[in-house]
Design an enzyme around this catalytic site. Structure first.
Site, PDB file in Angstrom:
ATOM      1  N   LYS A  14      -7.697   0.838  -9.880  1.00  0.00           N
ATOM      2  CA  LYS A  14      -8.351  -0.081  -8.819  1.00  0.00           C
ATOM      3  C   LYS A  14      -8.393   0.812  -7.503  1.00  0.00           C
ATOM      4  CE  LYS A  14      -5.572  -3.663  -9.553  1.00  0.00           C
ATOM      5  NZ  LYS A  14      -4.682  -3.229 -10.654  1.00  0.00           N
ATOM      6  N   ARG A  89      -5.180 -13.157  -9.558  1.00  0.00           N
ATOM      7  CA  ARG A  89      -4.603 -12.631 -10.551  1.00  0.00           C
ATOM      8  C   ARG A  89      -4.271 -13.631 -11.459  1.00  0.00           C
ATOM      9  NH1 ARG A  89      -2.160  -7.632  -7.733  1.00  0.00           N
ATOM     10  NH2 ARG A  89      -1.153  -6.257  -9.330  1.00  0.00           N
ATOM     11  N   ARG A 128       2.700   8.500 -12.207  1.00  0.00           N
ATOM     12  CA  ARG A 128       2.489   8.160 -10.827  1.00  0.00           C
ATOM     13  C   ARG A 128       4.162   8.238 -10.064  1.00  0.00           C
ATOM     14  NH1 ARG A 128      -0.572   2.975  -9.194  1.00  0.00           N
ATOM     15  NH2 ARG A 128       1.304   1.873  -9.483  1.00  0.00           N
ATOM     16  N   ARG A 134       6.985   3.914  -4.280  1.00  0.00           N
ATOM     17  CA  ARG A 134       6.905   2.270  -4.310  1.00  0.00           C
ATOM     18  C   ARG A 134       8.074   1.801  -5.277  1.00  0.00           C
ATOM     19  NH1 ARG A 134       1.004   0.187  -6.036  1.00  0.00           N
ATOM     20  NH2 ARG A 134       2.406  -1.359  -7.104  1.00  0.00           N
TER      21      ARG A 134
HETATM   22  P1  ADP Z   1      -0.420  -3.048  -9.110  1.00  0.00           P
HETATM   23  O1  ADP Z   1      -0.130  -1.586  -9.106  1.00  0.00           O
HETATM   24  O2  ADP Z   1       0.754  -3.733 -10.291  1.00  0.00           O
HETATM   25  O3  ADP Z   1      -1.761  -3.427  -9.574  1.00  0.00           O
HETATM   26  P2  ADP Z   1      -0.560  -4.162  -6.479  1.00  0.00           P
HETATM   27  O4  ADP Z   1      -0.141  -3.251  -5.666  1.00  0.00           O
HETATM   28  O5  ADP Z   1      -1.878  -4.794  -6.780  1.00  0.00           O
HETATM   29  O6  ADP Z   1      -0.016  -3.928  -8.081  1.00  0.00           O
HETATM   30  O7  ADP Z   1       0.714  -5.498  -6.464  1.00  0.00           O
HETATM   31  C1  ADP Z   1       1.976  -5.216  -6.201  1.00  0.00           C
HETATM   32  C2  ADP Z   1       2.865  -6.673  -6.235  1.00  0.00           C
HETATM   33  O8  ADP Z   1       2.324  -7.604  -5.382  1.00  0.00           O
HETATM   34  C3  ADP Z   1       2.528  -7.286  -7.787  1.00  0.00           C
HETATM   35  O9  ADP Z   1       3.442  -6.718  -8.515  1.00  0.00           O
HETATM   36  C4  ADP Z   1       2.900  -8.754  -7.322  1.00  0.00           C
HETATM   37  O10 ADP Z   1       4.213  -8.800  -7.042  1.00  0.00           O
HETATM   38  C5  ADP Z   1       2.149  -8.642  -5.791  1.00  0.00           C
HETATM   39  N1  ADP Z   1       1.012  -9.279  -5.740  1.00  0.00           N
HETATM   40  C6  ADP Z   1      -0.079  -8.628  -5.461  1.00  0.00           C
HETATM   41  N2  ADP Z   1      -1.324  -9.416  -5.609  1.00  0.00           N
HETATM   42  C7  ADP Z   1      -0.821 -10.350  -6.178  1.00  0.00           C
HETATM   43  C8  ADP Z   1      -1.574 -11.769  -6.457  1.00  0.00           C
HETATM   44  N3  ADP Z   1      -3.104 -11.793  -6.426  1.00  0.00           N
HETATM   45  N4  ADP Z   1      -0.799 -12.746  -6.966  1.00  0.00           N
HETATM   46  C9  ADP Z   1       0.498 -12.808  -7.060  1.00  0.00           C
HETATM   47  N5  ADP Z   1       1.270 -11.617  -6.786  1.00  0.00           N
HETATM   48  C10 ADP Z   1       0.725 -10.663  -6.183  1.00  0.00           C
END
Ligand code: ADP
Length: 187
Positions: A14, A89, A128, A134
């Site tokens: 993404k 999500r 990664r 992270r």
């Molecule tokens: P990923 O690499 O898992 O796609 P993101 O960078 O999008 O991760 O998100 C990292 C973390 O932030 C998620 O694991 C969650 O804890 C939180 N998070 C991000 N977006 C959302 C959302 N829309 N709803 C709930 N939690 C979220």
């Protein structure tokens, strides 16, 4: 005004595809994951509230996430279009996003779902991790994030599919080719 959601499991690509889409379409990019990481880094009250979730690979509660997103959208009234990345999500988040866009006289036009197998995403995140800063890229947390995706987030797909807004794009292969297929889906 074109508003798009980019959707897929952790490690689907993404972030990579978002960068290319922003360059081509001039979207205002809203990544809830990036926003949470910034709050945590800056030790804001919101950051202190969400760290227990993000650090453990769990979804942040809808009320917190939706409030944060609404504020960010409202802070960008001049936007030509939004690219939502990592949001929605959950189905309540998807409903809240529709309501917000409607209130602003707009809509979500397409949801691009990057299709990647569970095996592939596990492999990508493992790679990664070797370079990642992270905190949530550790083994156990990655498993939790992938579980959260397959238990909760995946239900967002039928929500958009039933309304004819879902565009499935193969997320495995050459980055530029995947990008071309996304652009075709948005045309
Ligand atoms: P990923 O690499 O898992 O796609 P993101 O960078 O999008 O991760 O998100 C990292 C973390 O932030 C998620 O694991 C969650 O804890 C939180 N998070 C991000 N977006 C959302 C959302 N829309 N709803 C709930 N939690 C979220």
């Amino acid at each position: 005004m074109l508003n798009v959601v980019i959707f897929g499991p952790p490690g689907a690509g993404k972030g990579t595809q978002s960068e290319k889409l922003i360059e081509k379409y001039g979207f205002v990019h809203i990544s809830t994951g990036d926003m949470f990481r910034a709050h945590i880094k800056n030790q804001t009250p919101l950051g202190k509230k969400v760290i227990e979730y993000t650090d453990n690979g769990l979804l942040v509660p809808d009320s917190i996430t939706i409030d944060m997103l609404q504020e960010e959208v409202n802070n960008n009234p001049q936007a030509k279009g939004f690219l939502f990345d990592g949001f929605p999500r959950t189905v309540p988040q998807a409903e809240a996003l529709d309501a917000l866009m409607e209130k602003n006289g707009s809509a979500i036009h397409a949801v691009v779902a990057l299709e990647v197998t569970e095996e592939e995403v596990r492999g990508r995140i493992r790679k990664r991790r070797e370079v990642s800063q992270r905190a949530d890229d550790e083994d156990e947390k990655v498993n939790k994030r992938i579980d959260e995706y397959f238990n909760k987030t995946i239900h967002v797909l039928p929500f958009y599919e039933q309304q004819g807004r879902l565009e499935r794009v193969n997320g495995i292969g050459d980055i530029d080719e995947i990008f071309e297929n996304i652009c075709k889906a948005l045309a």
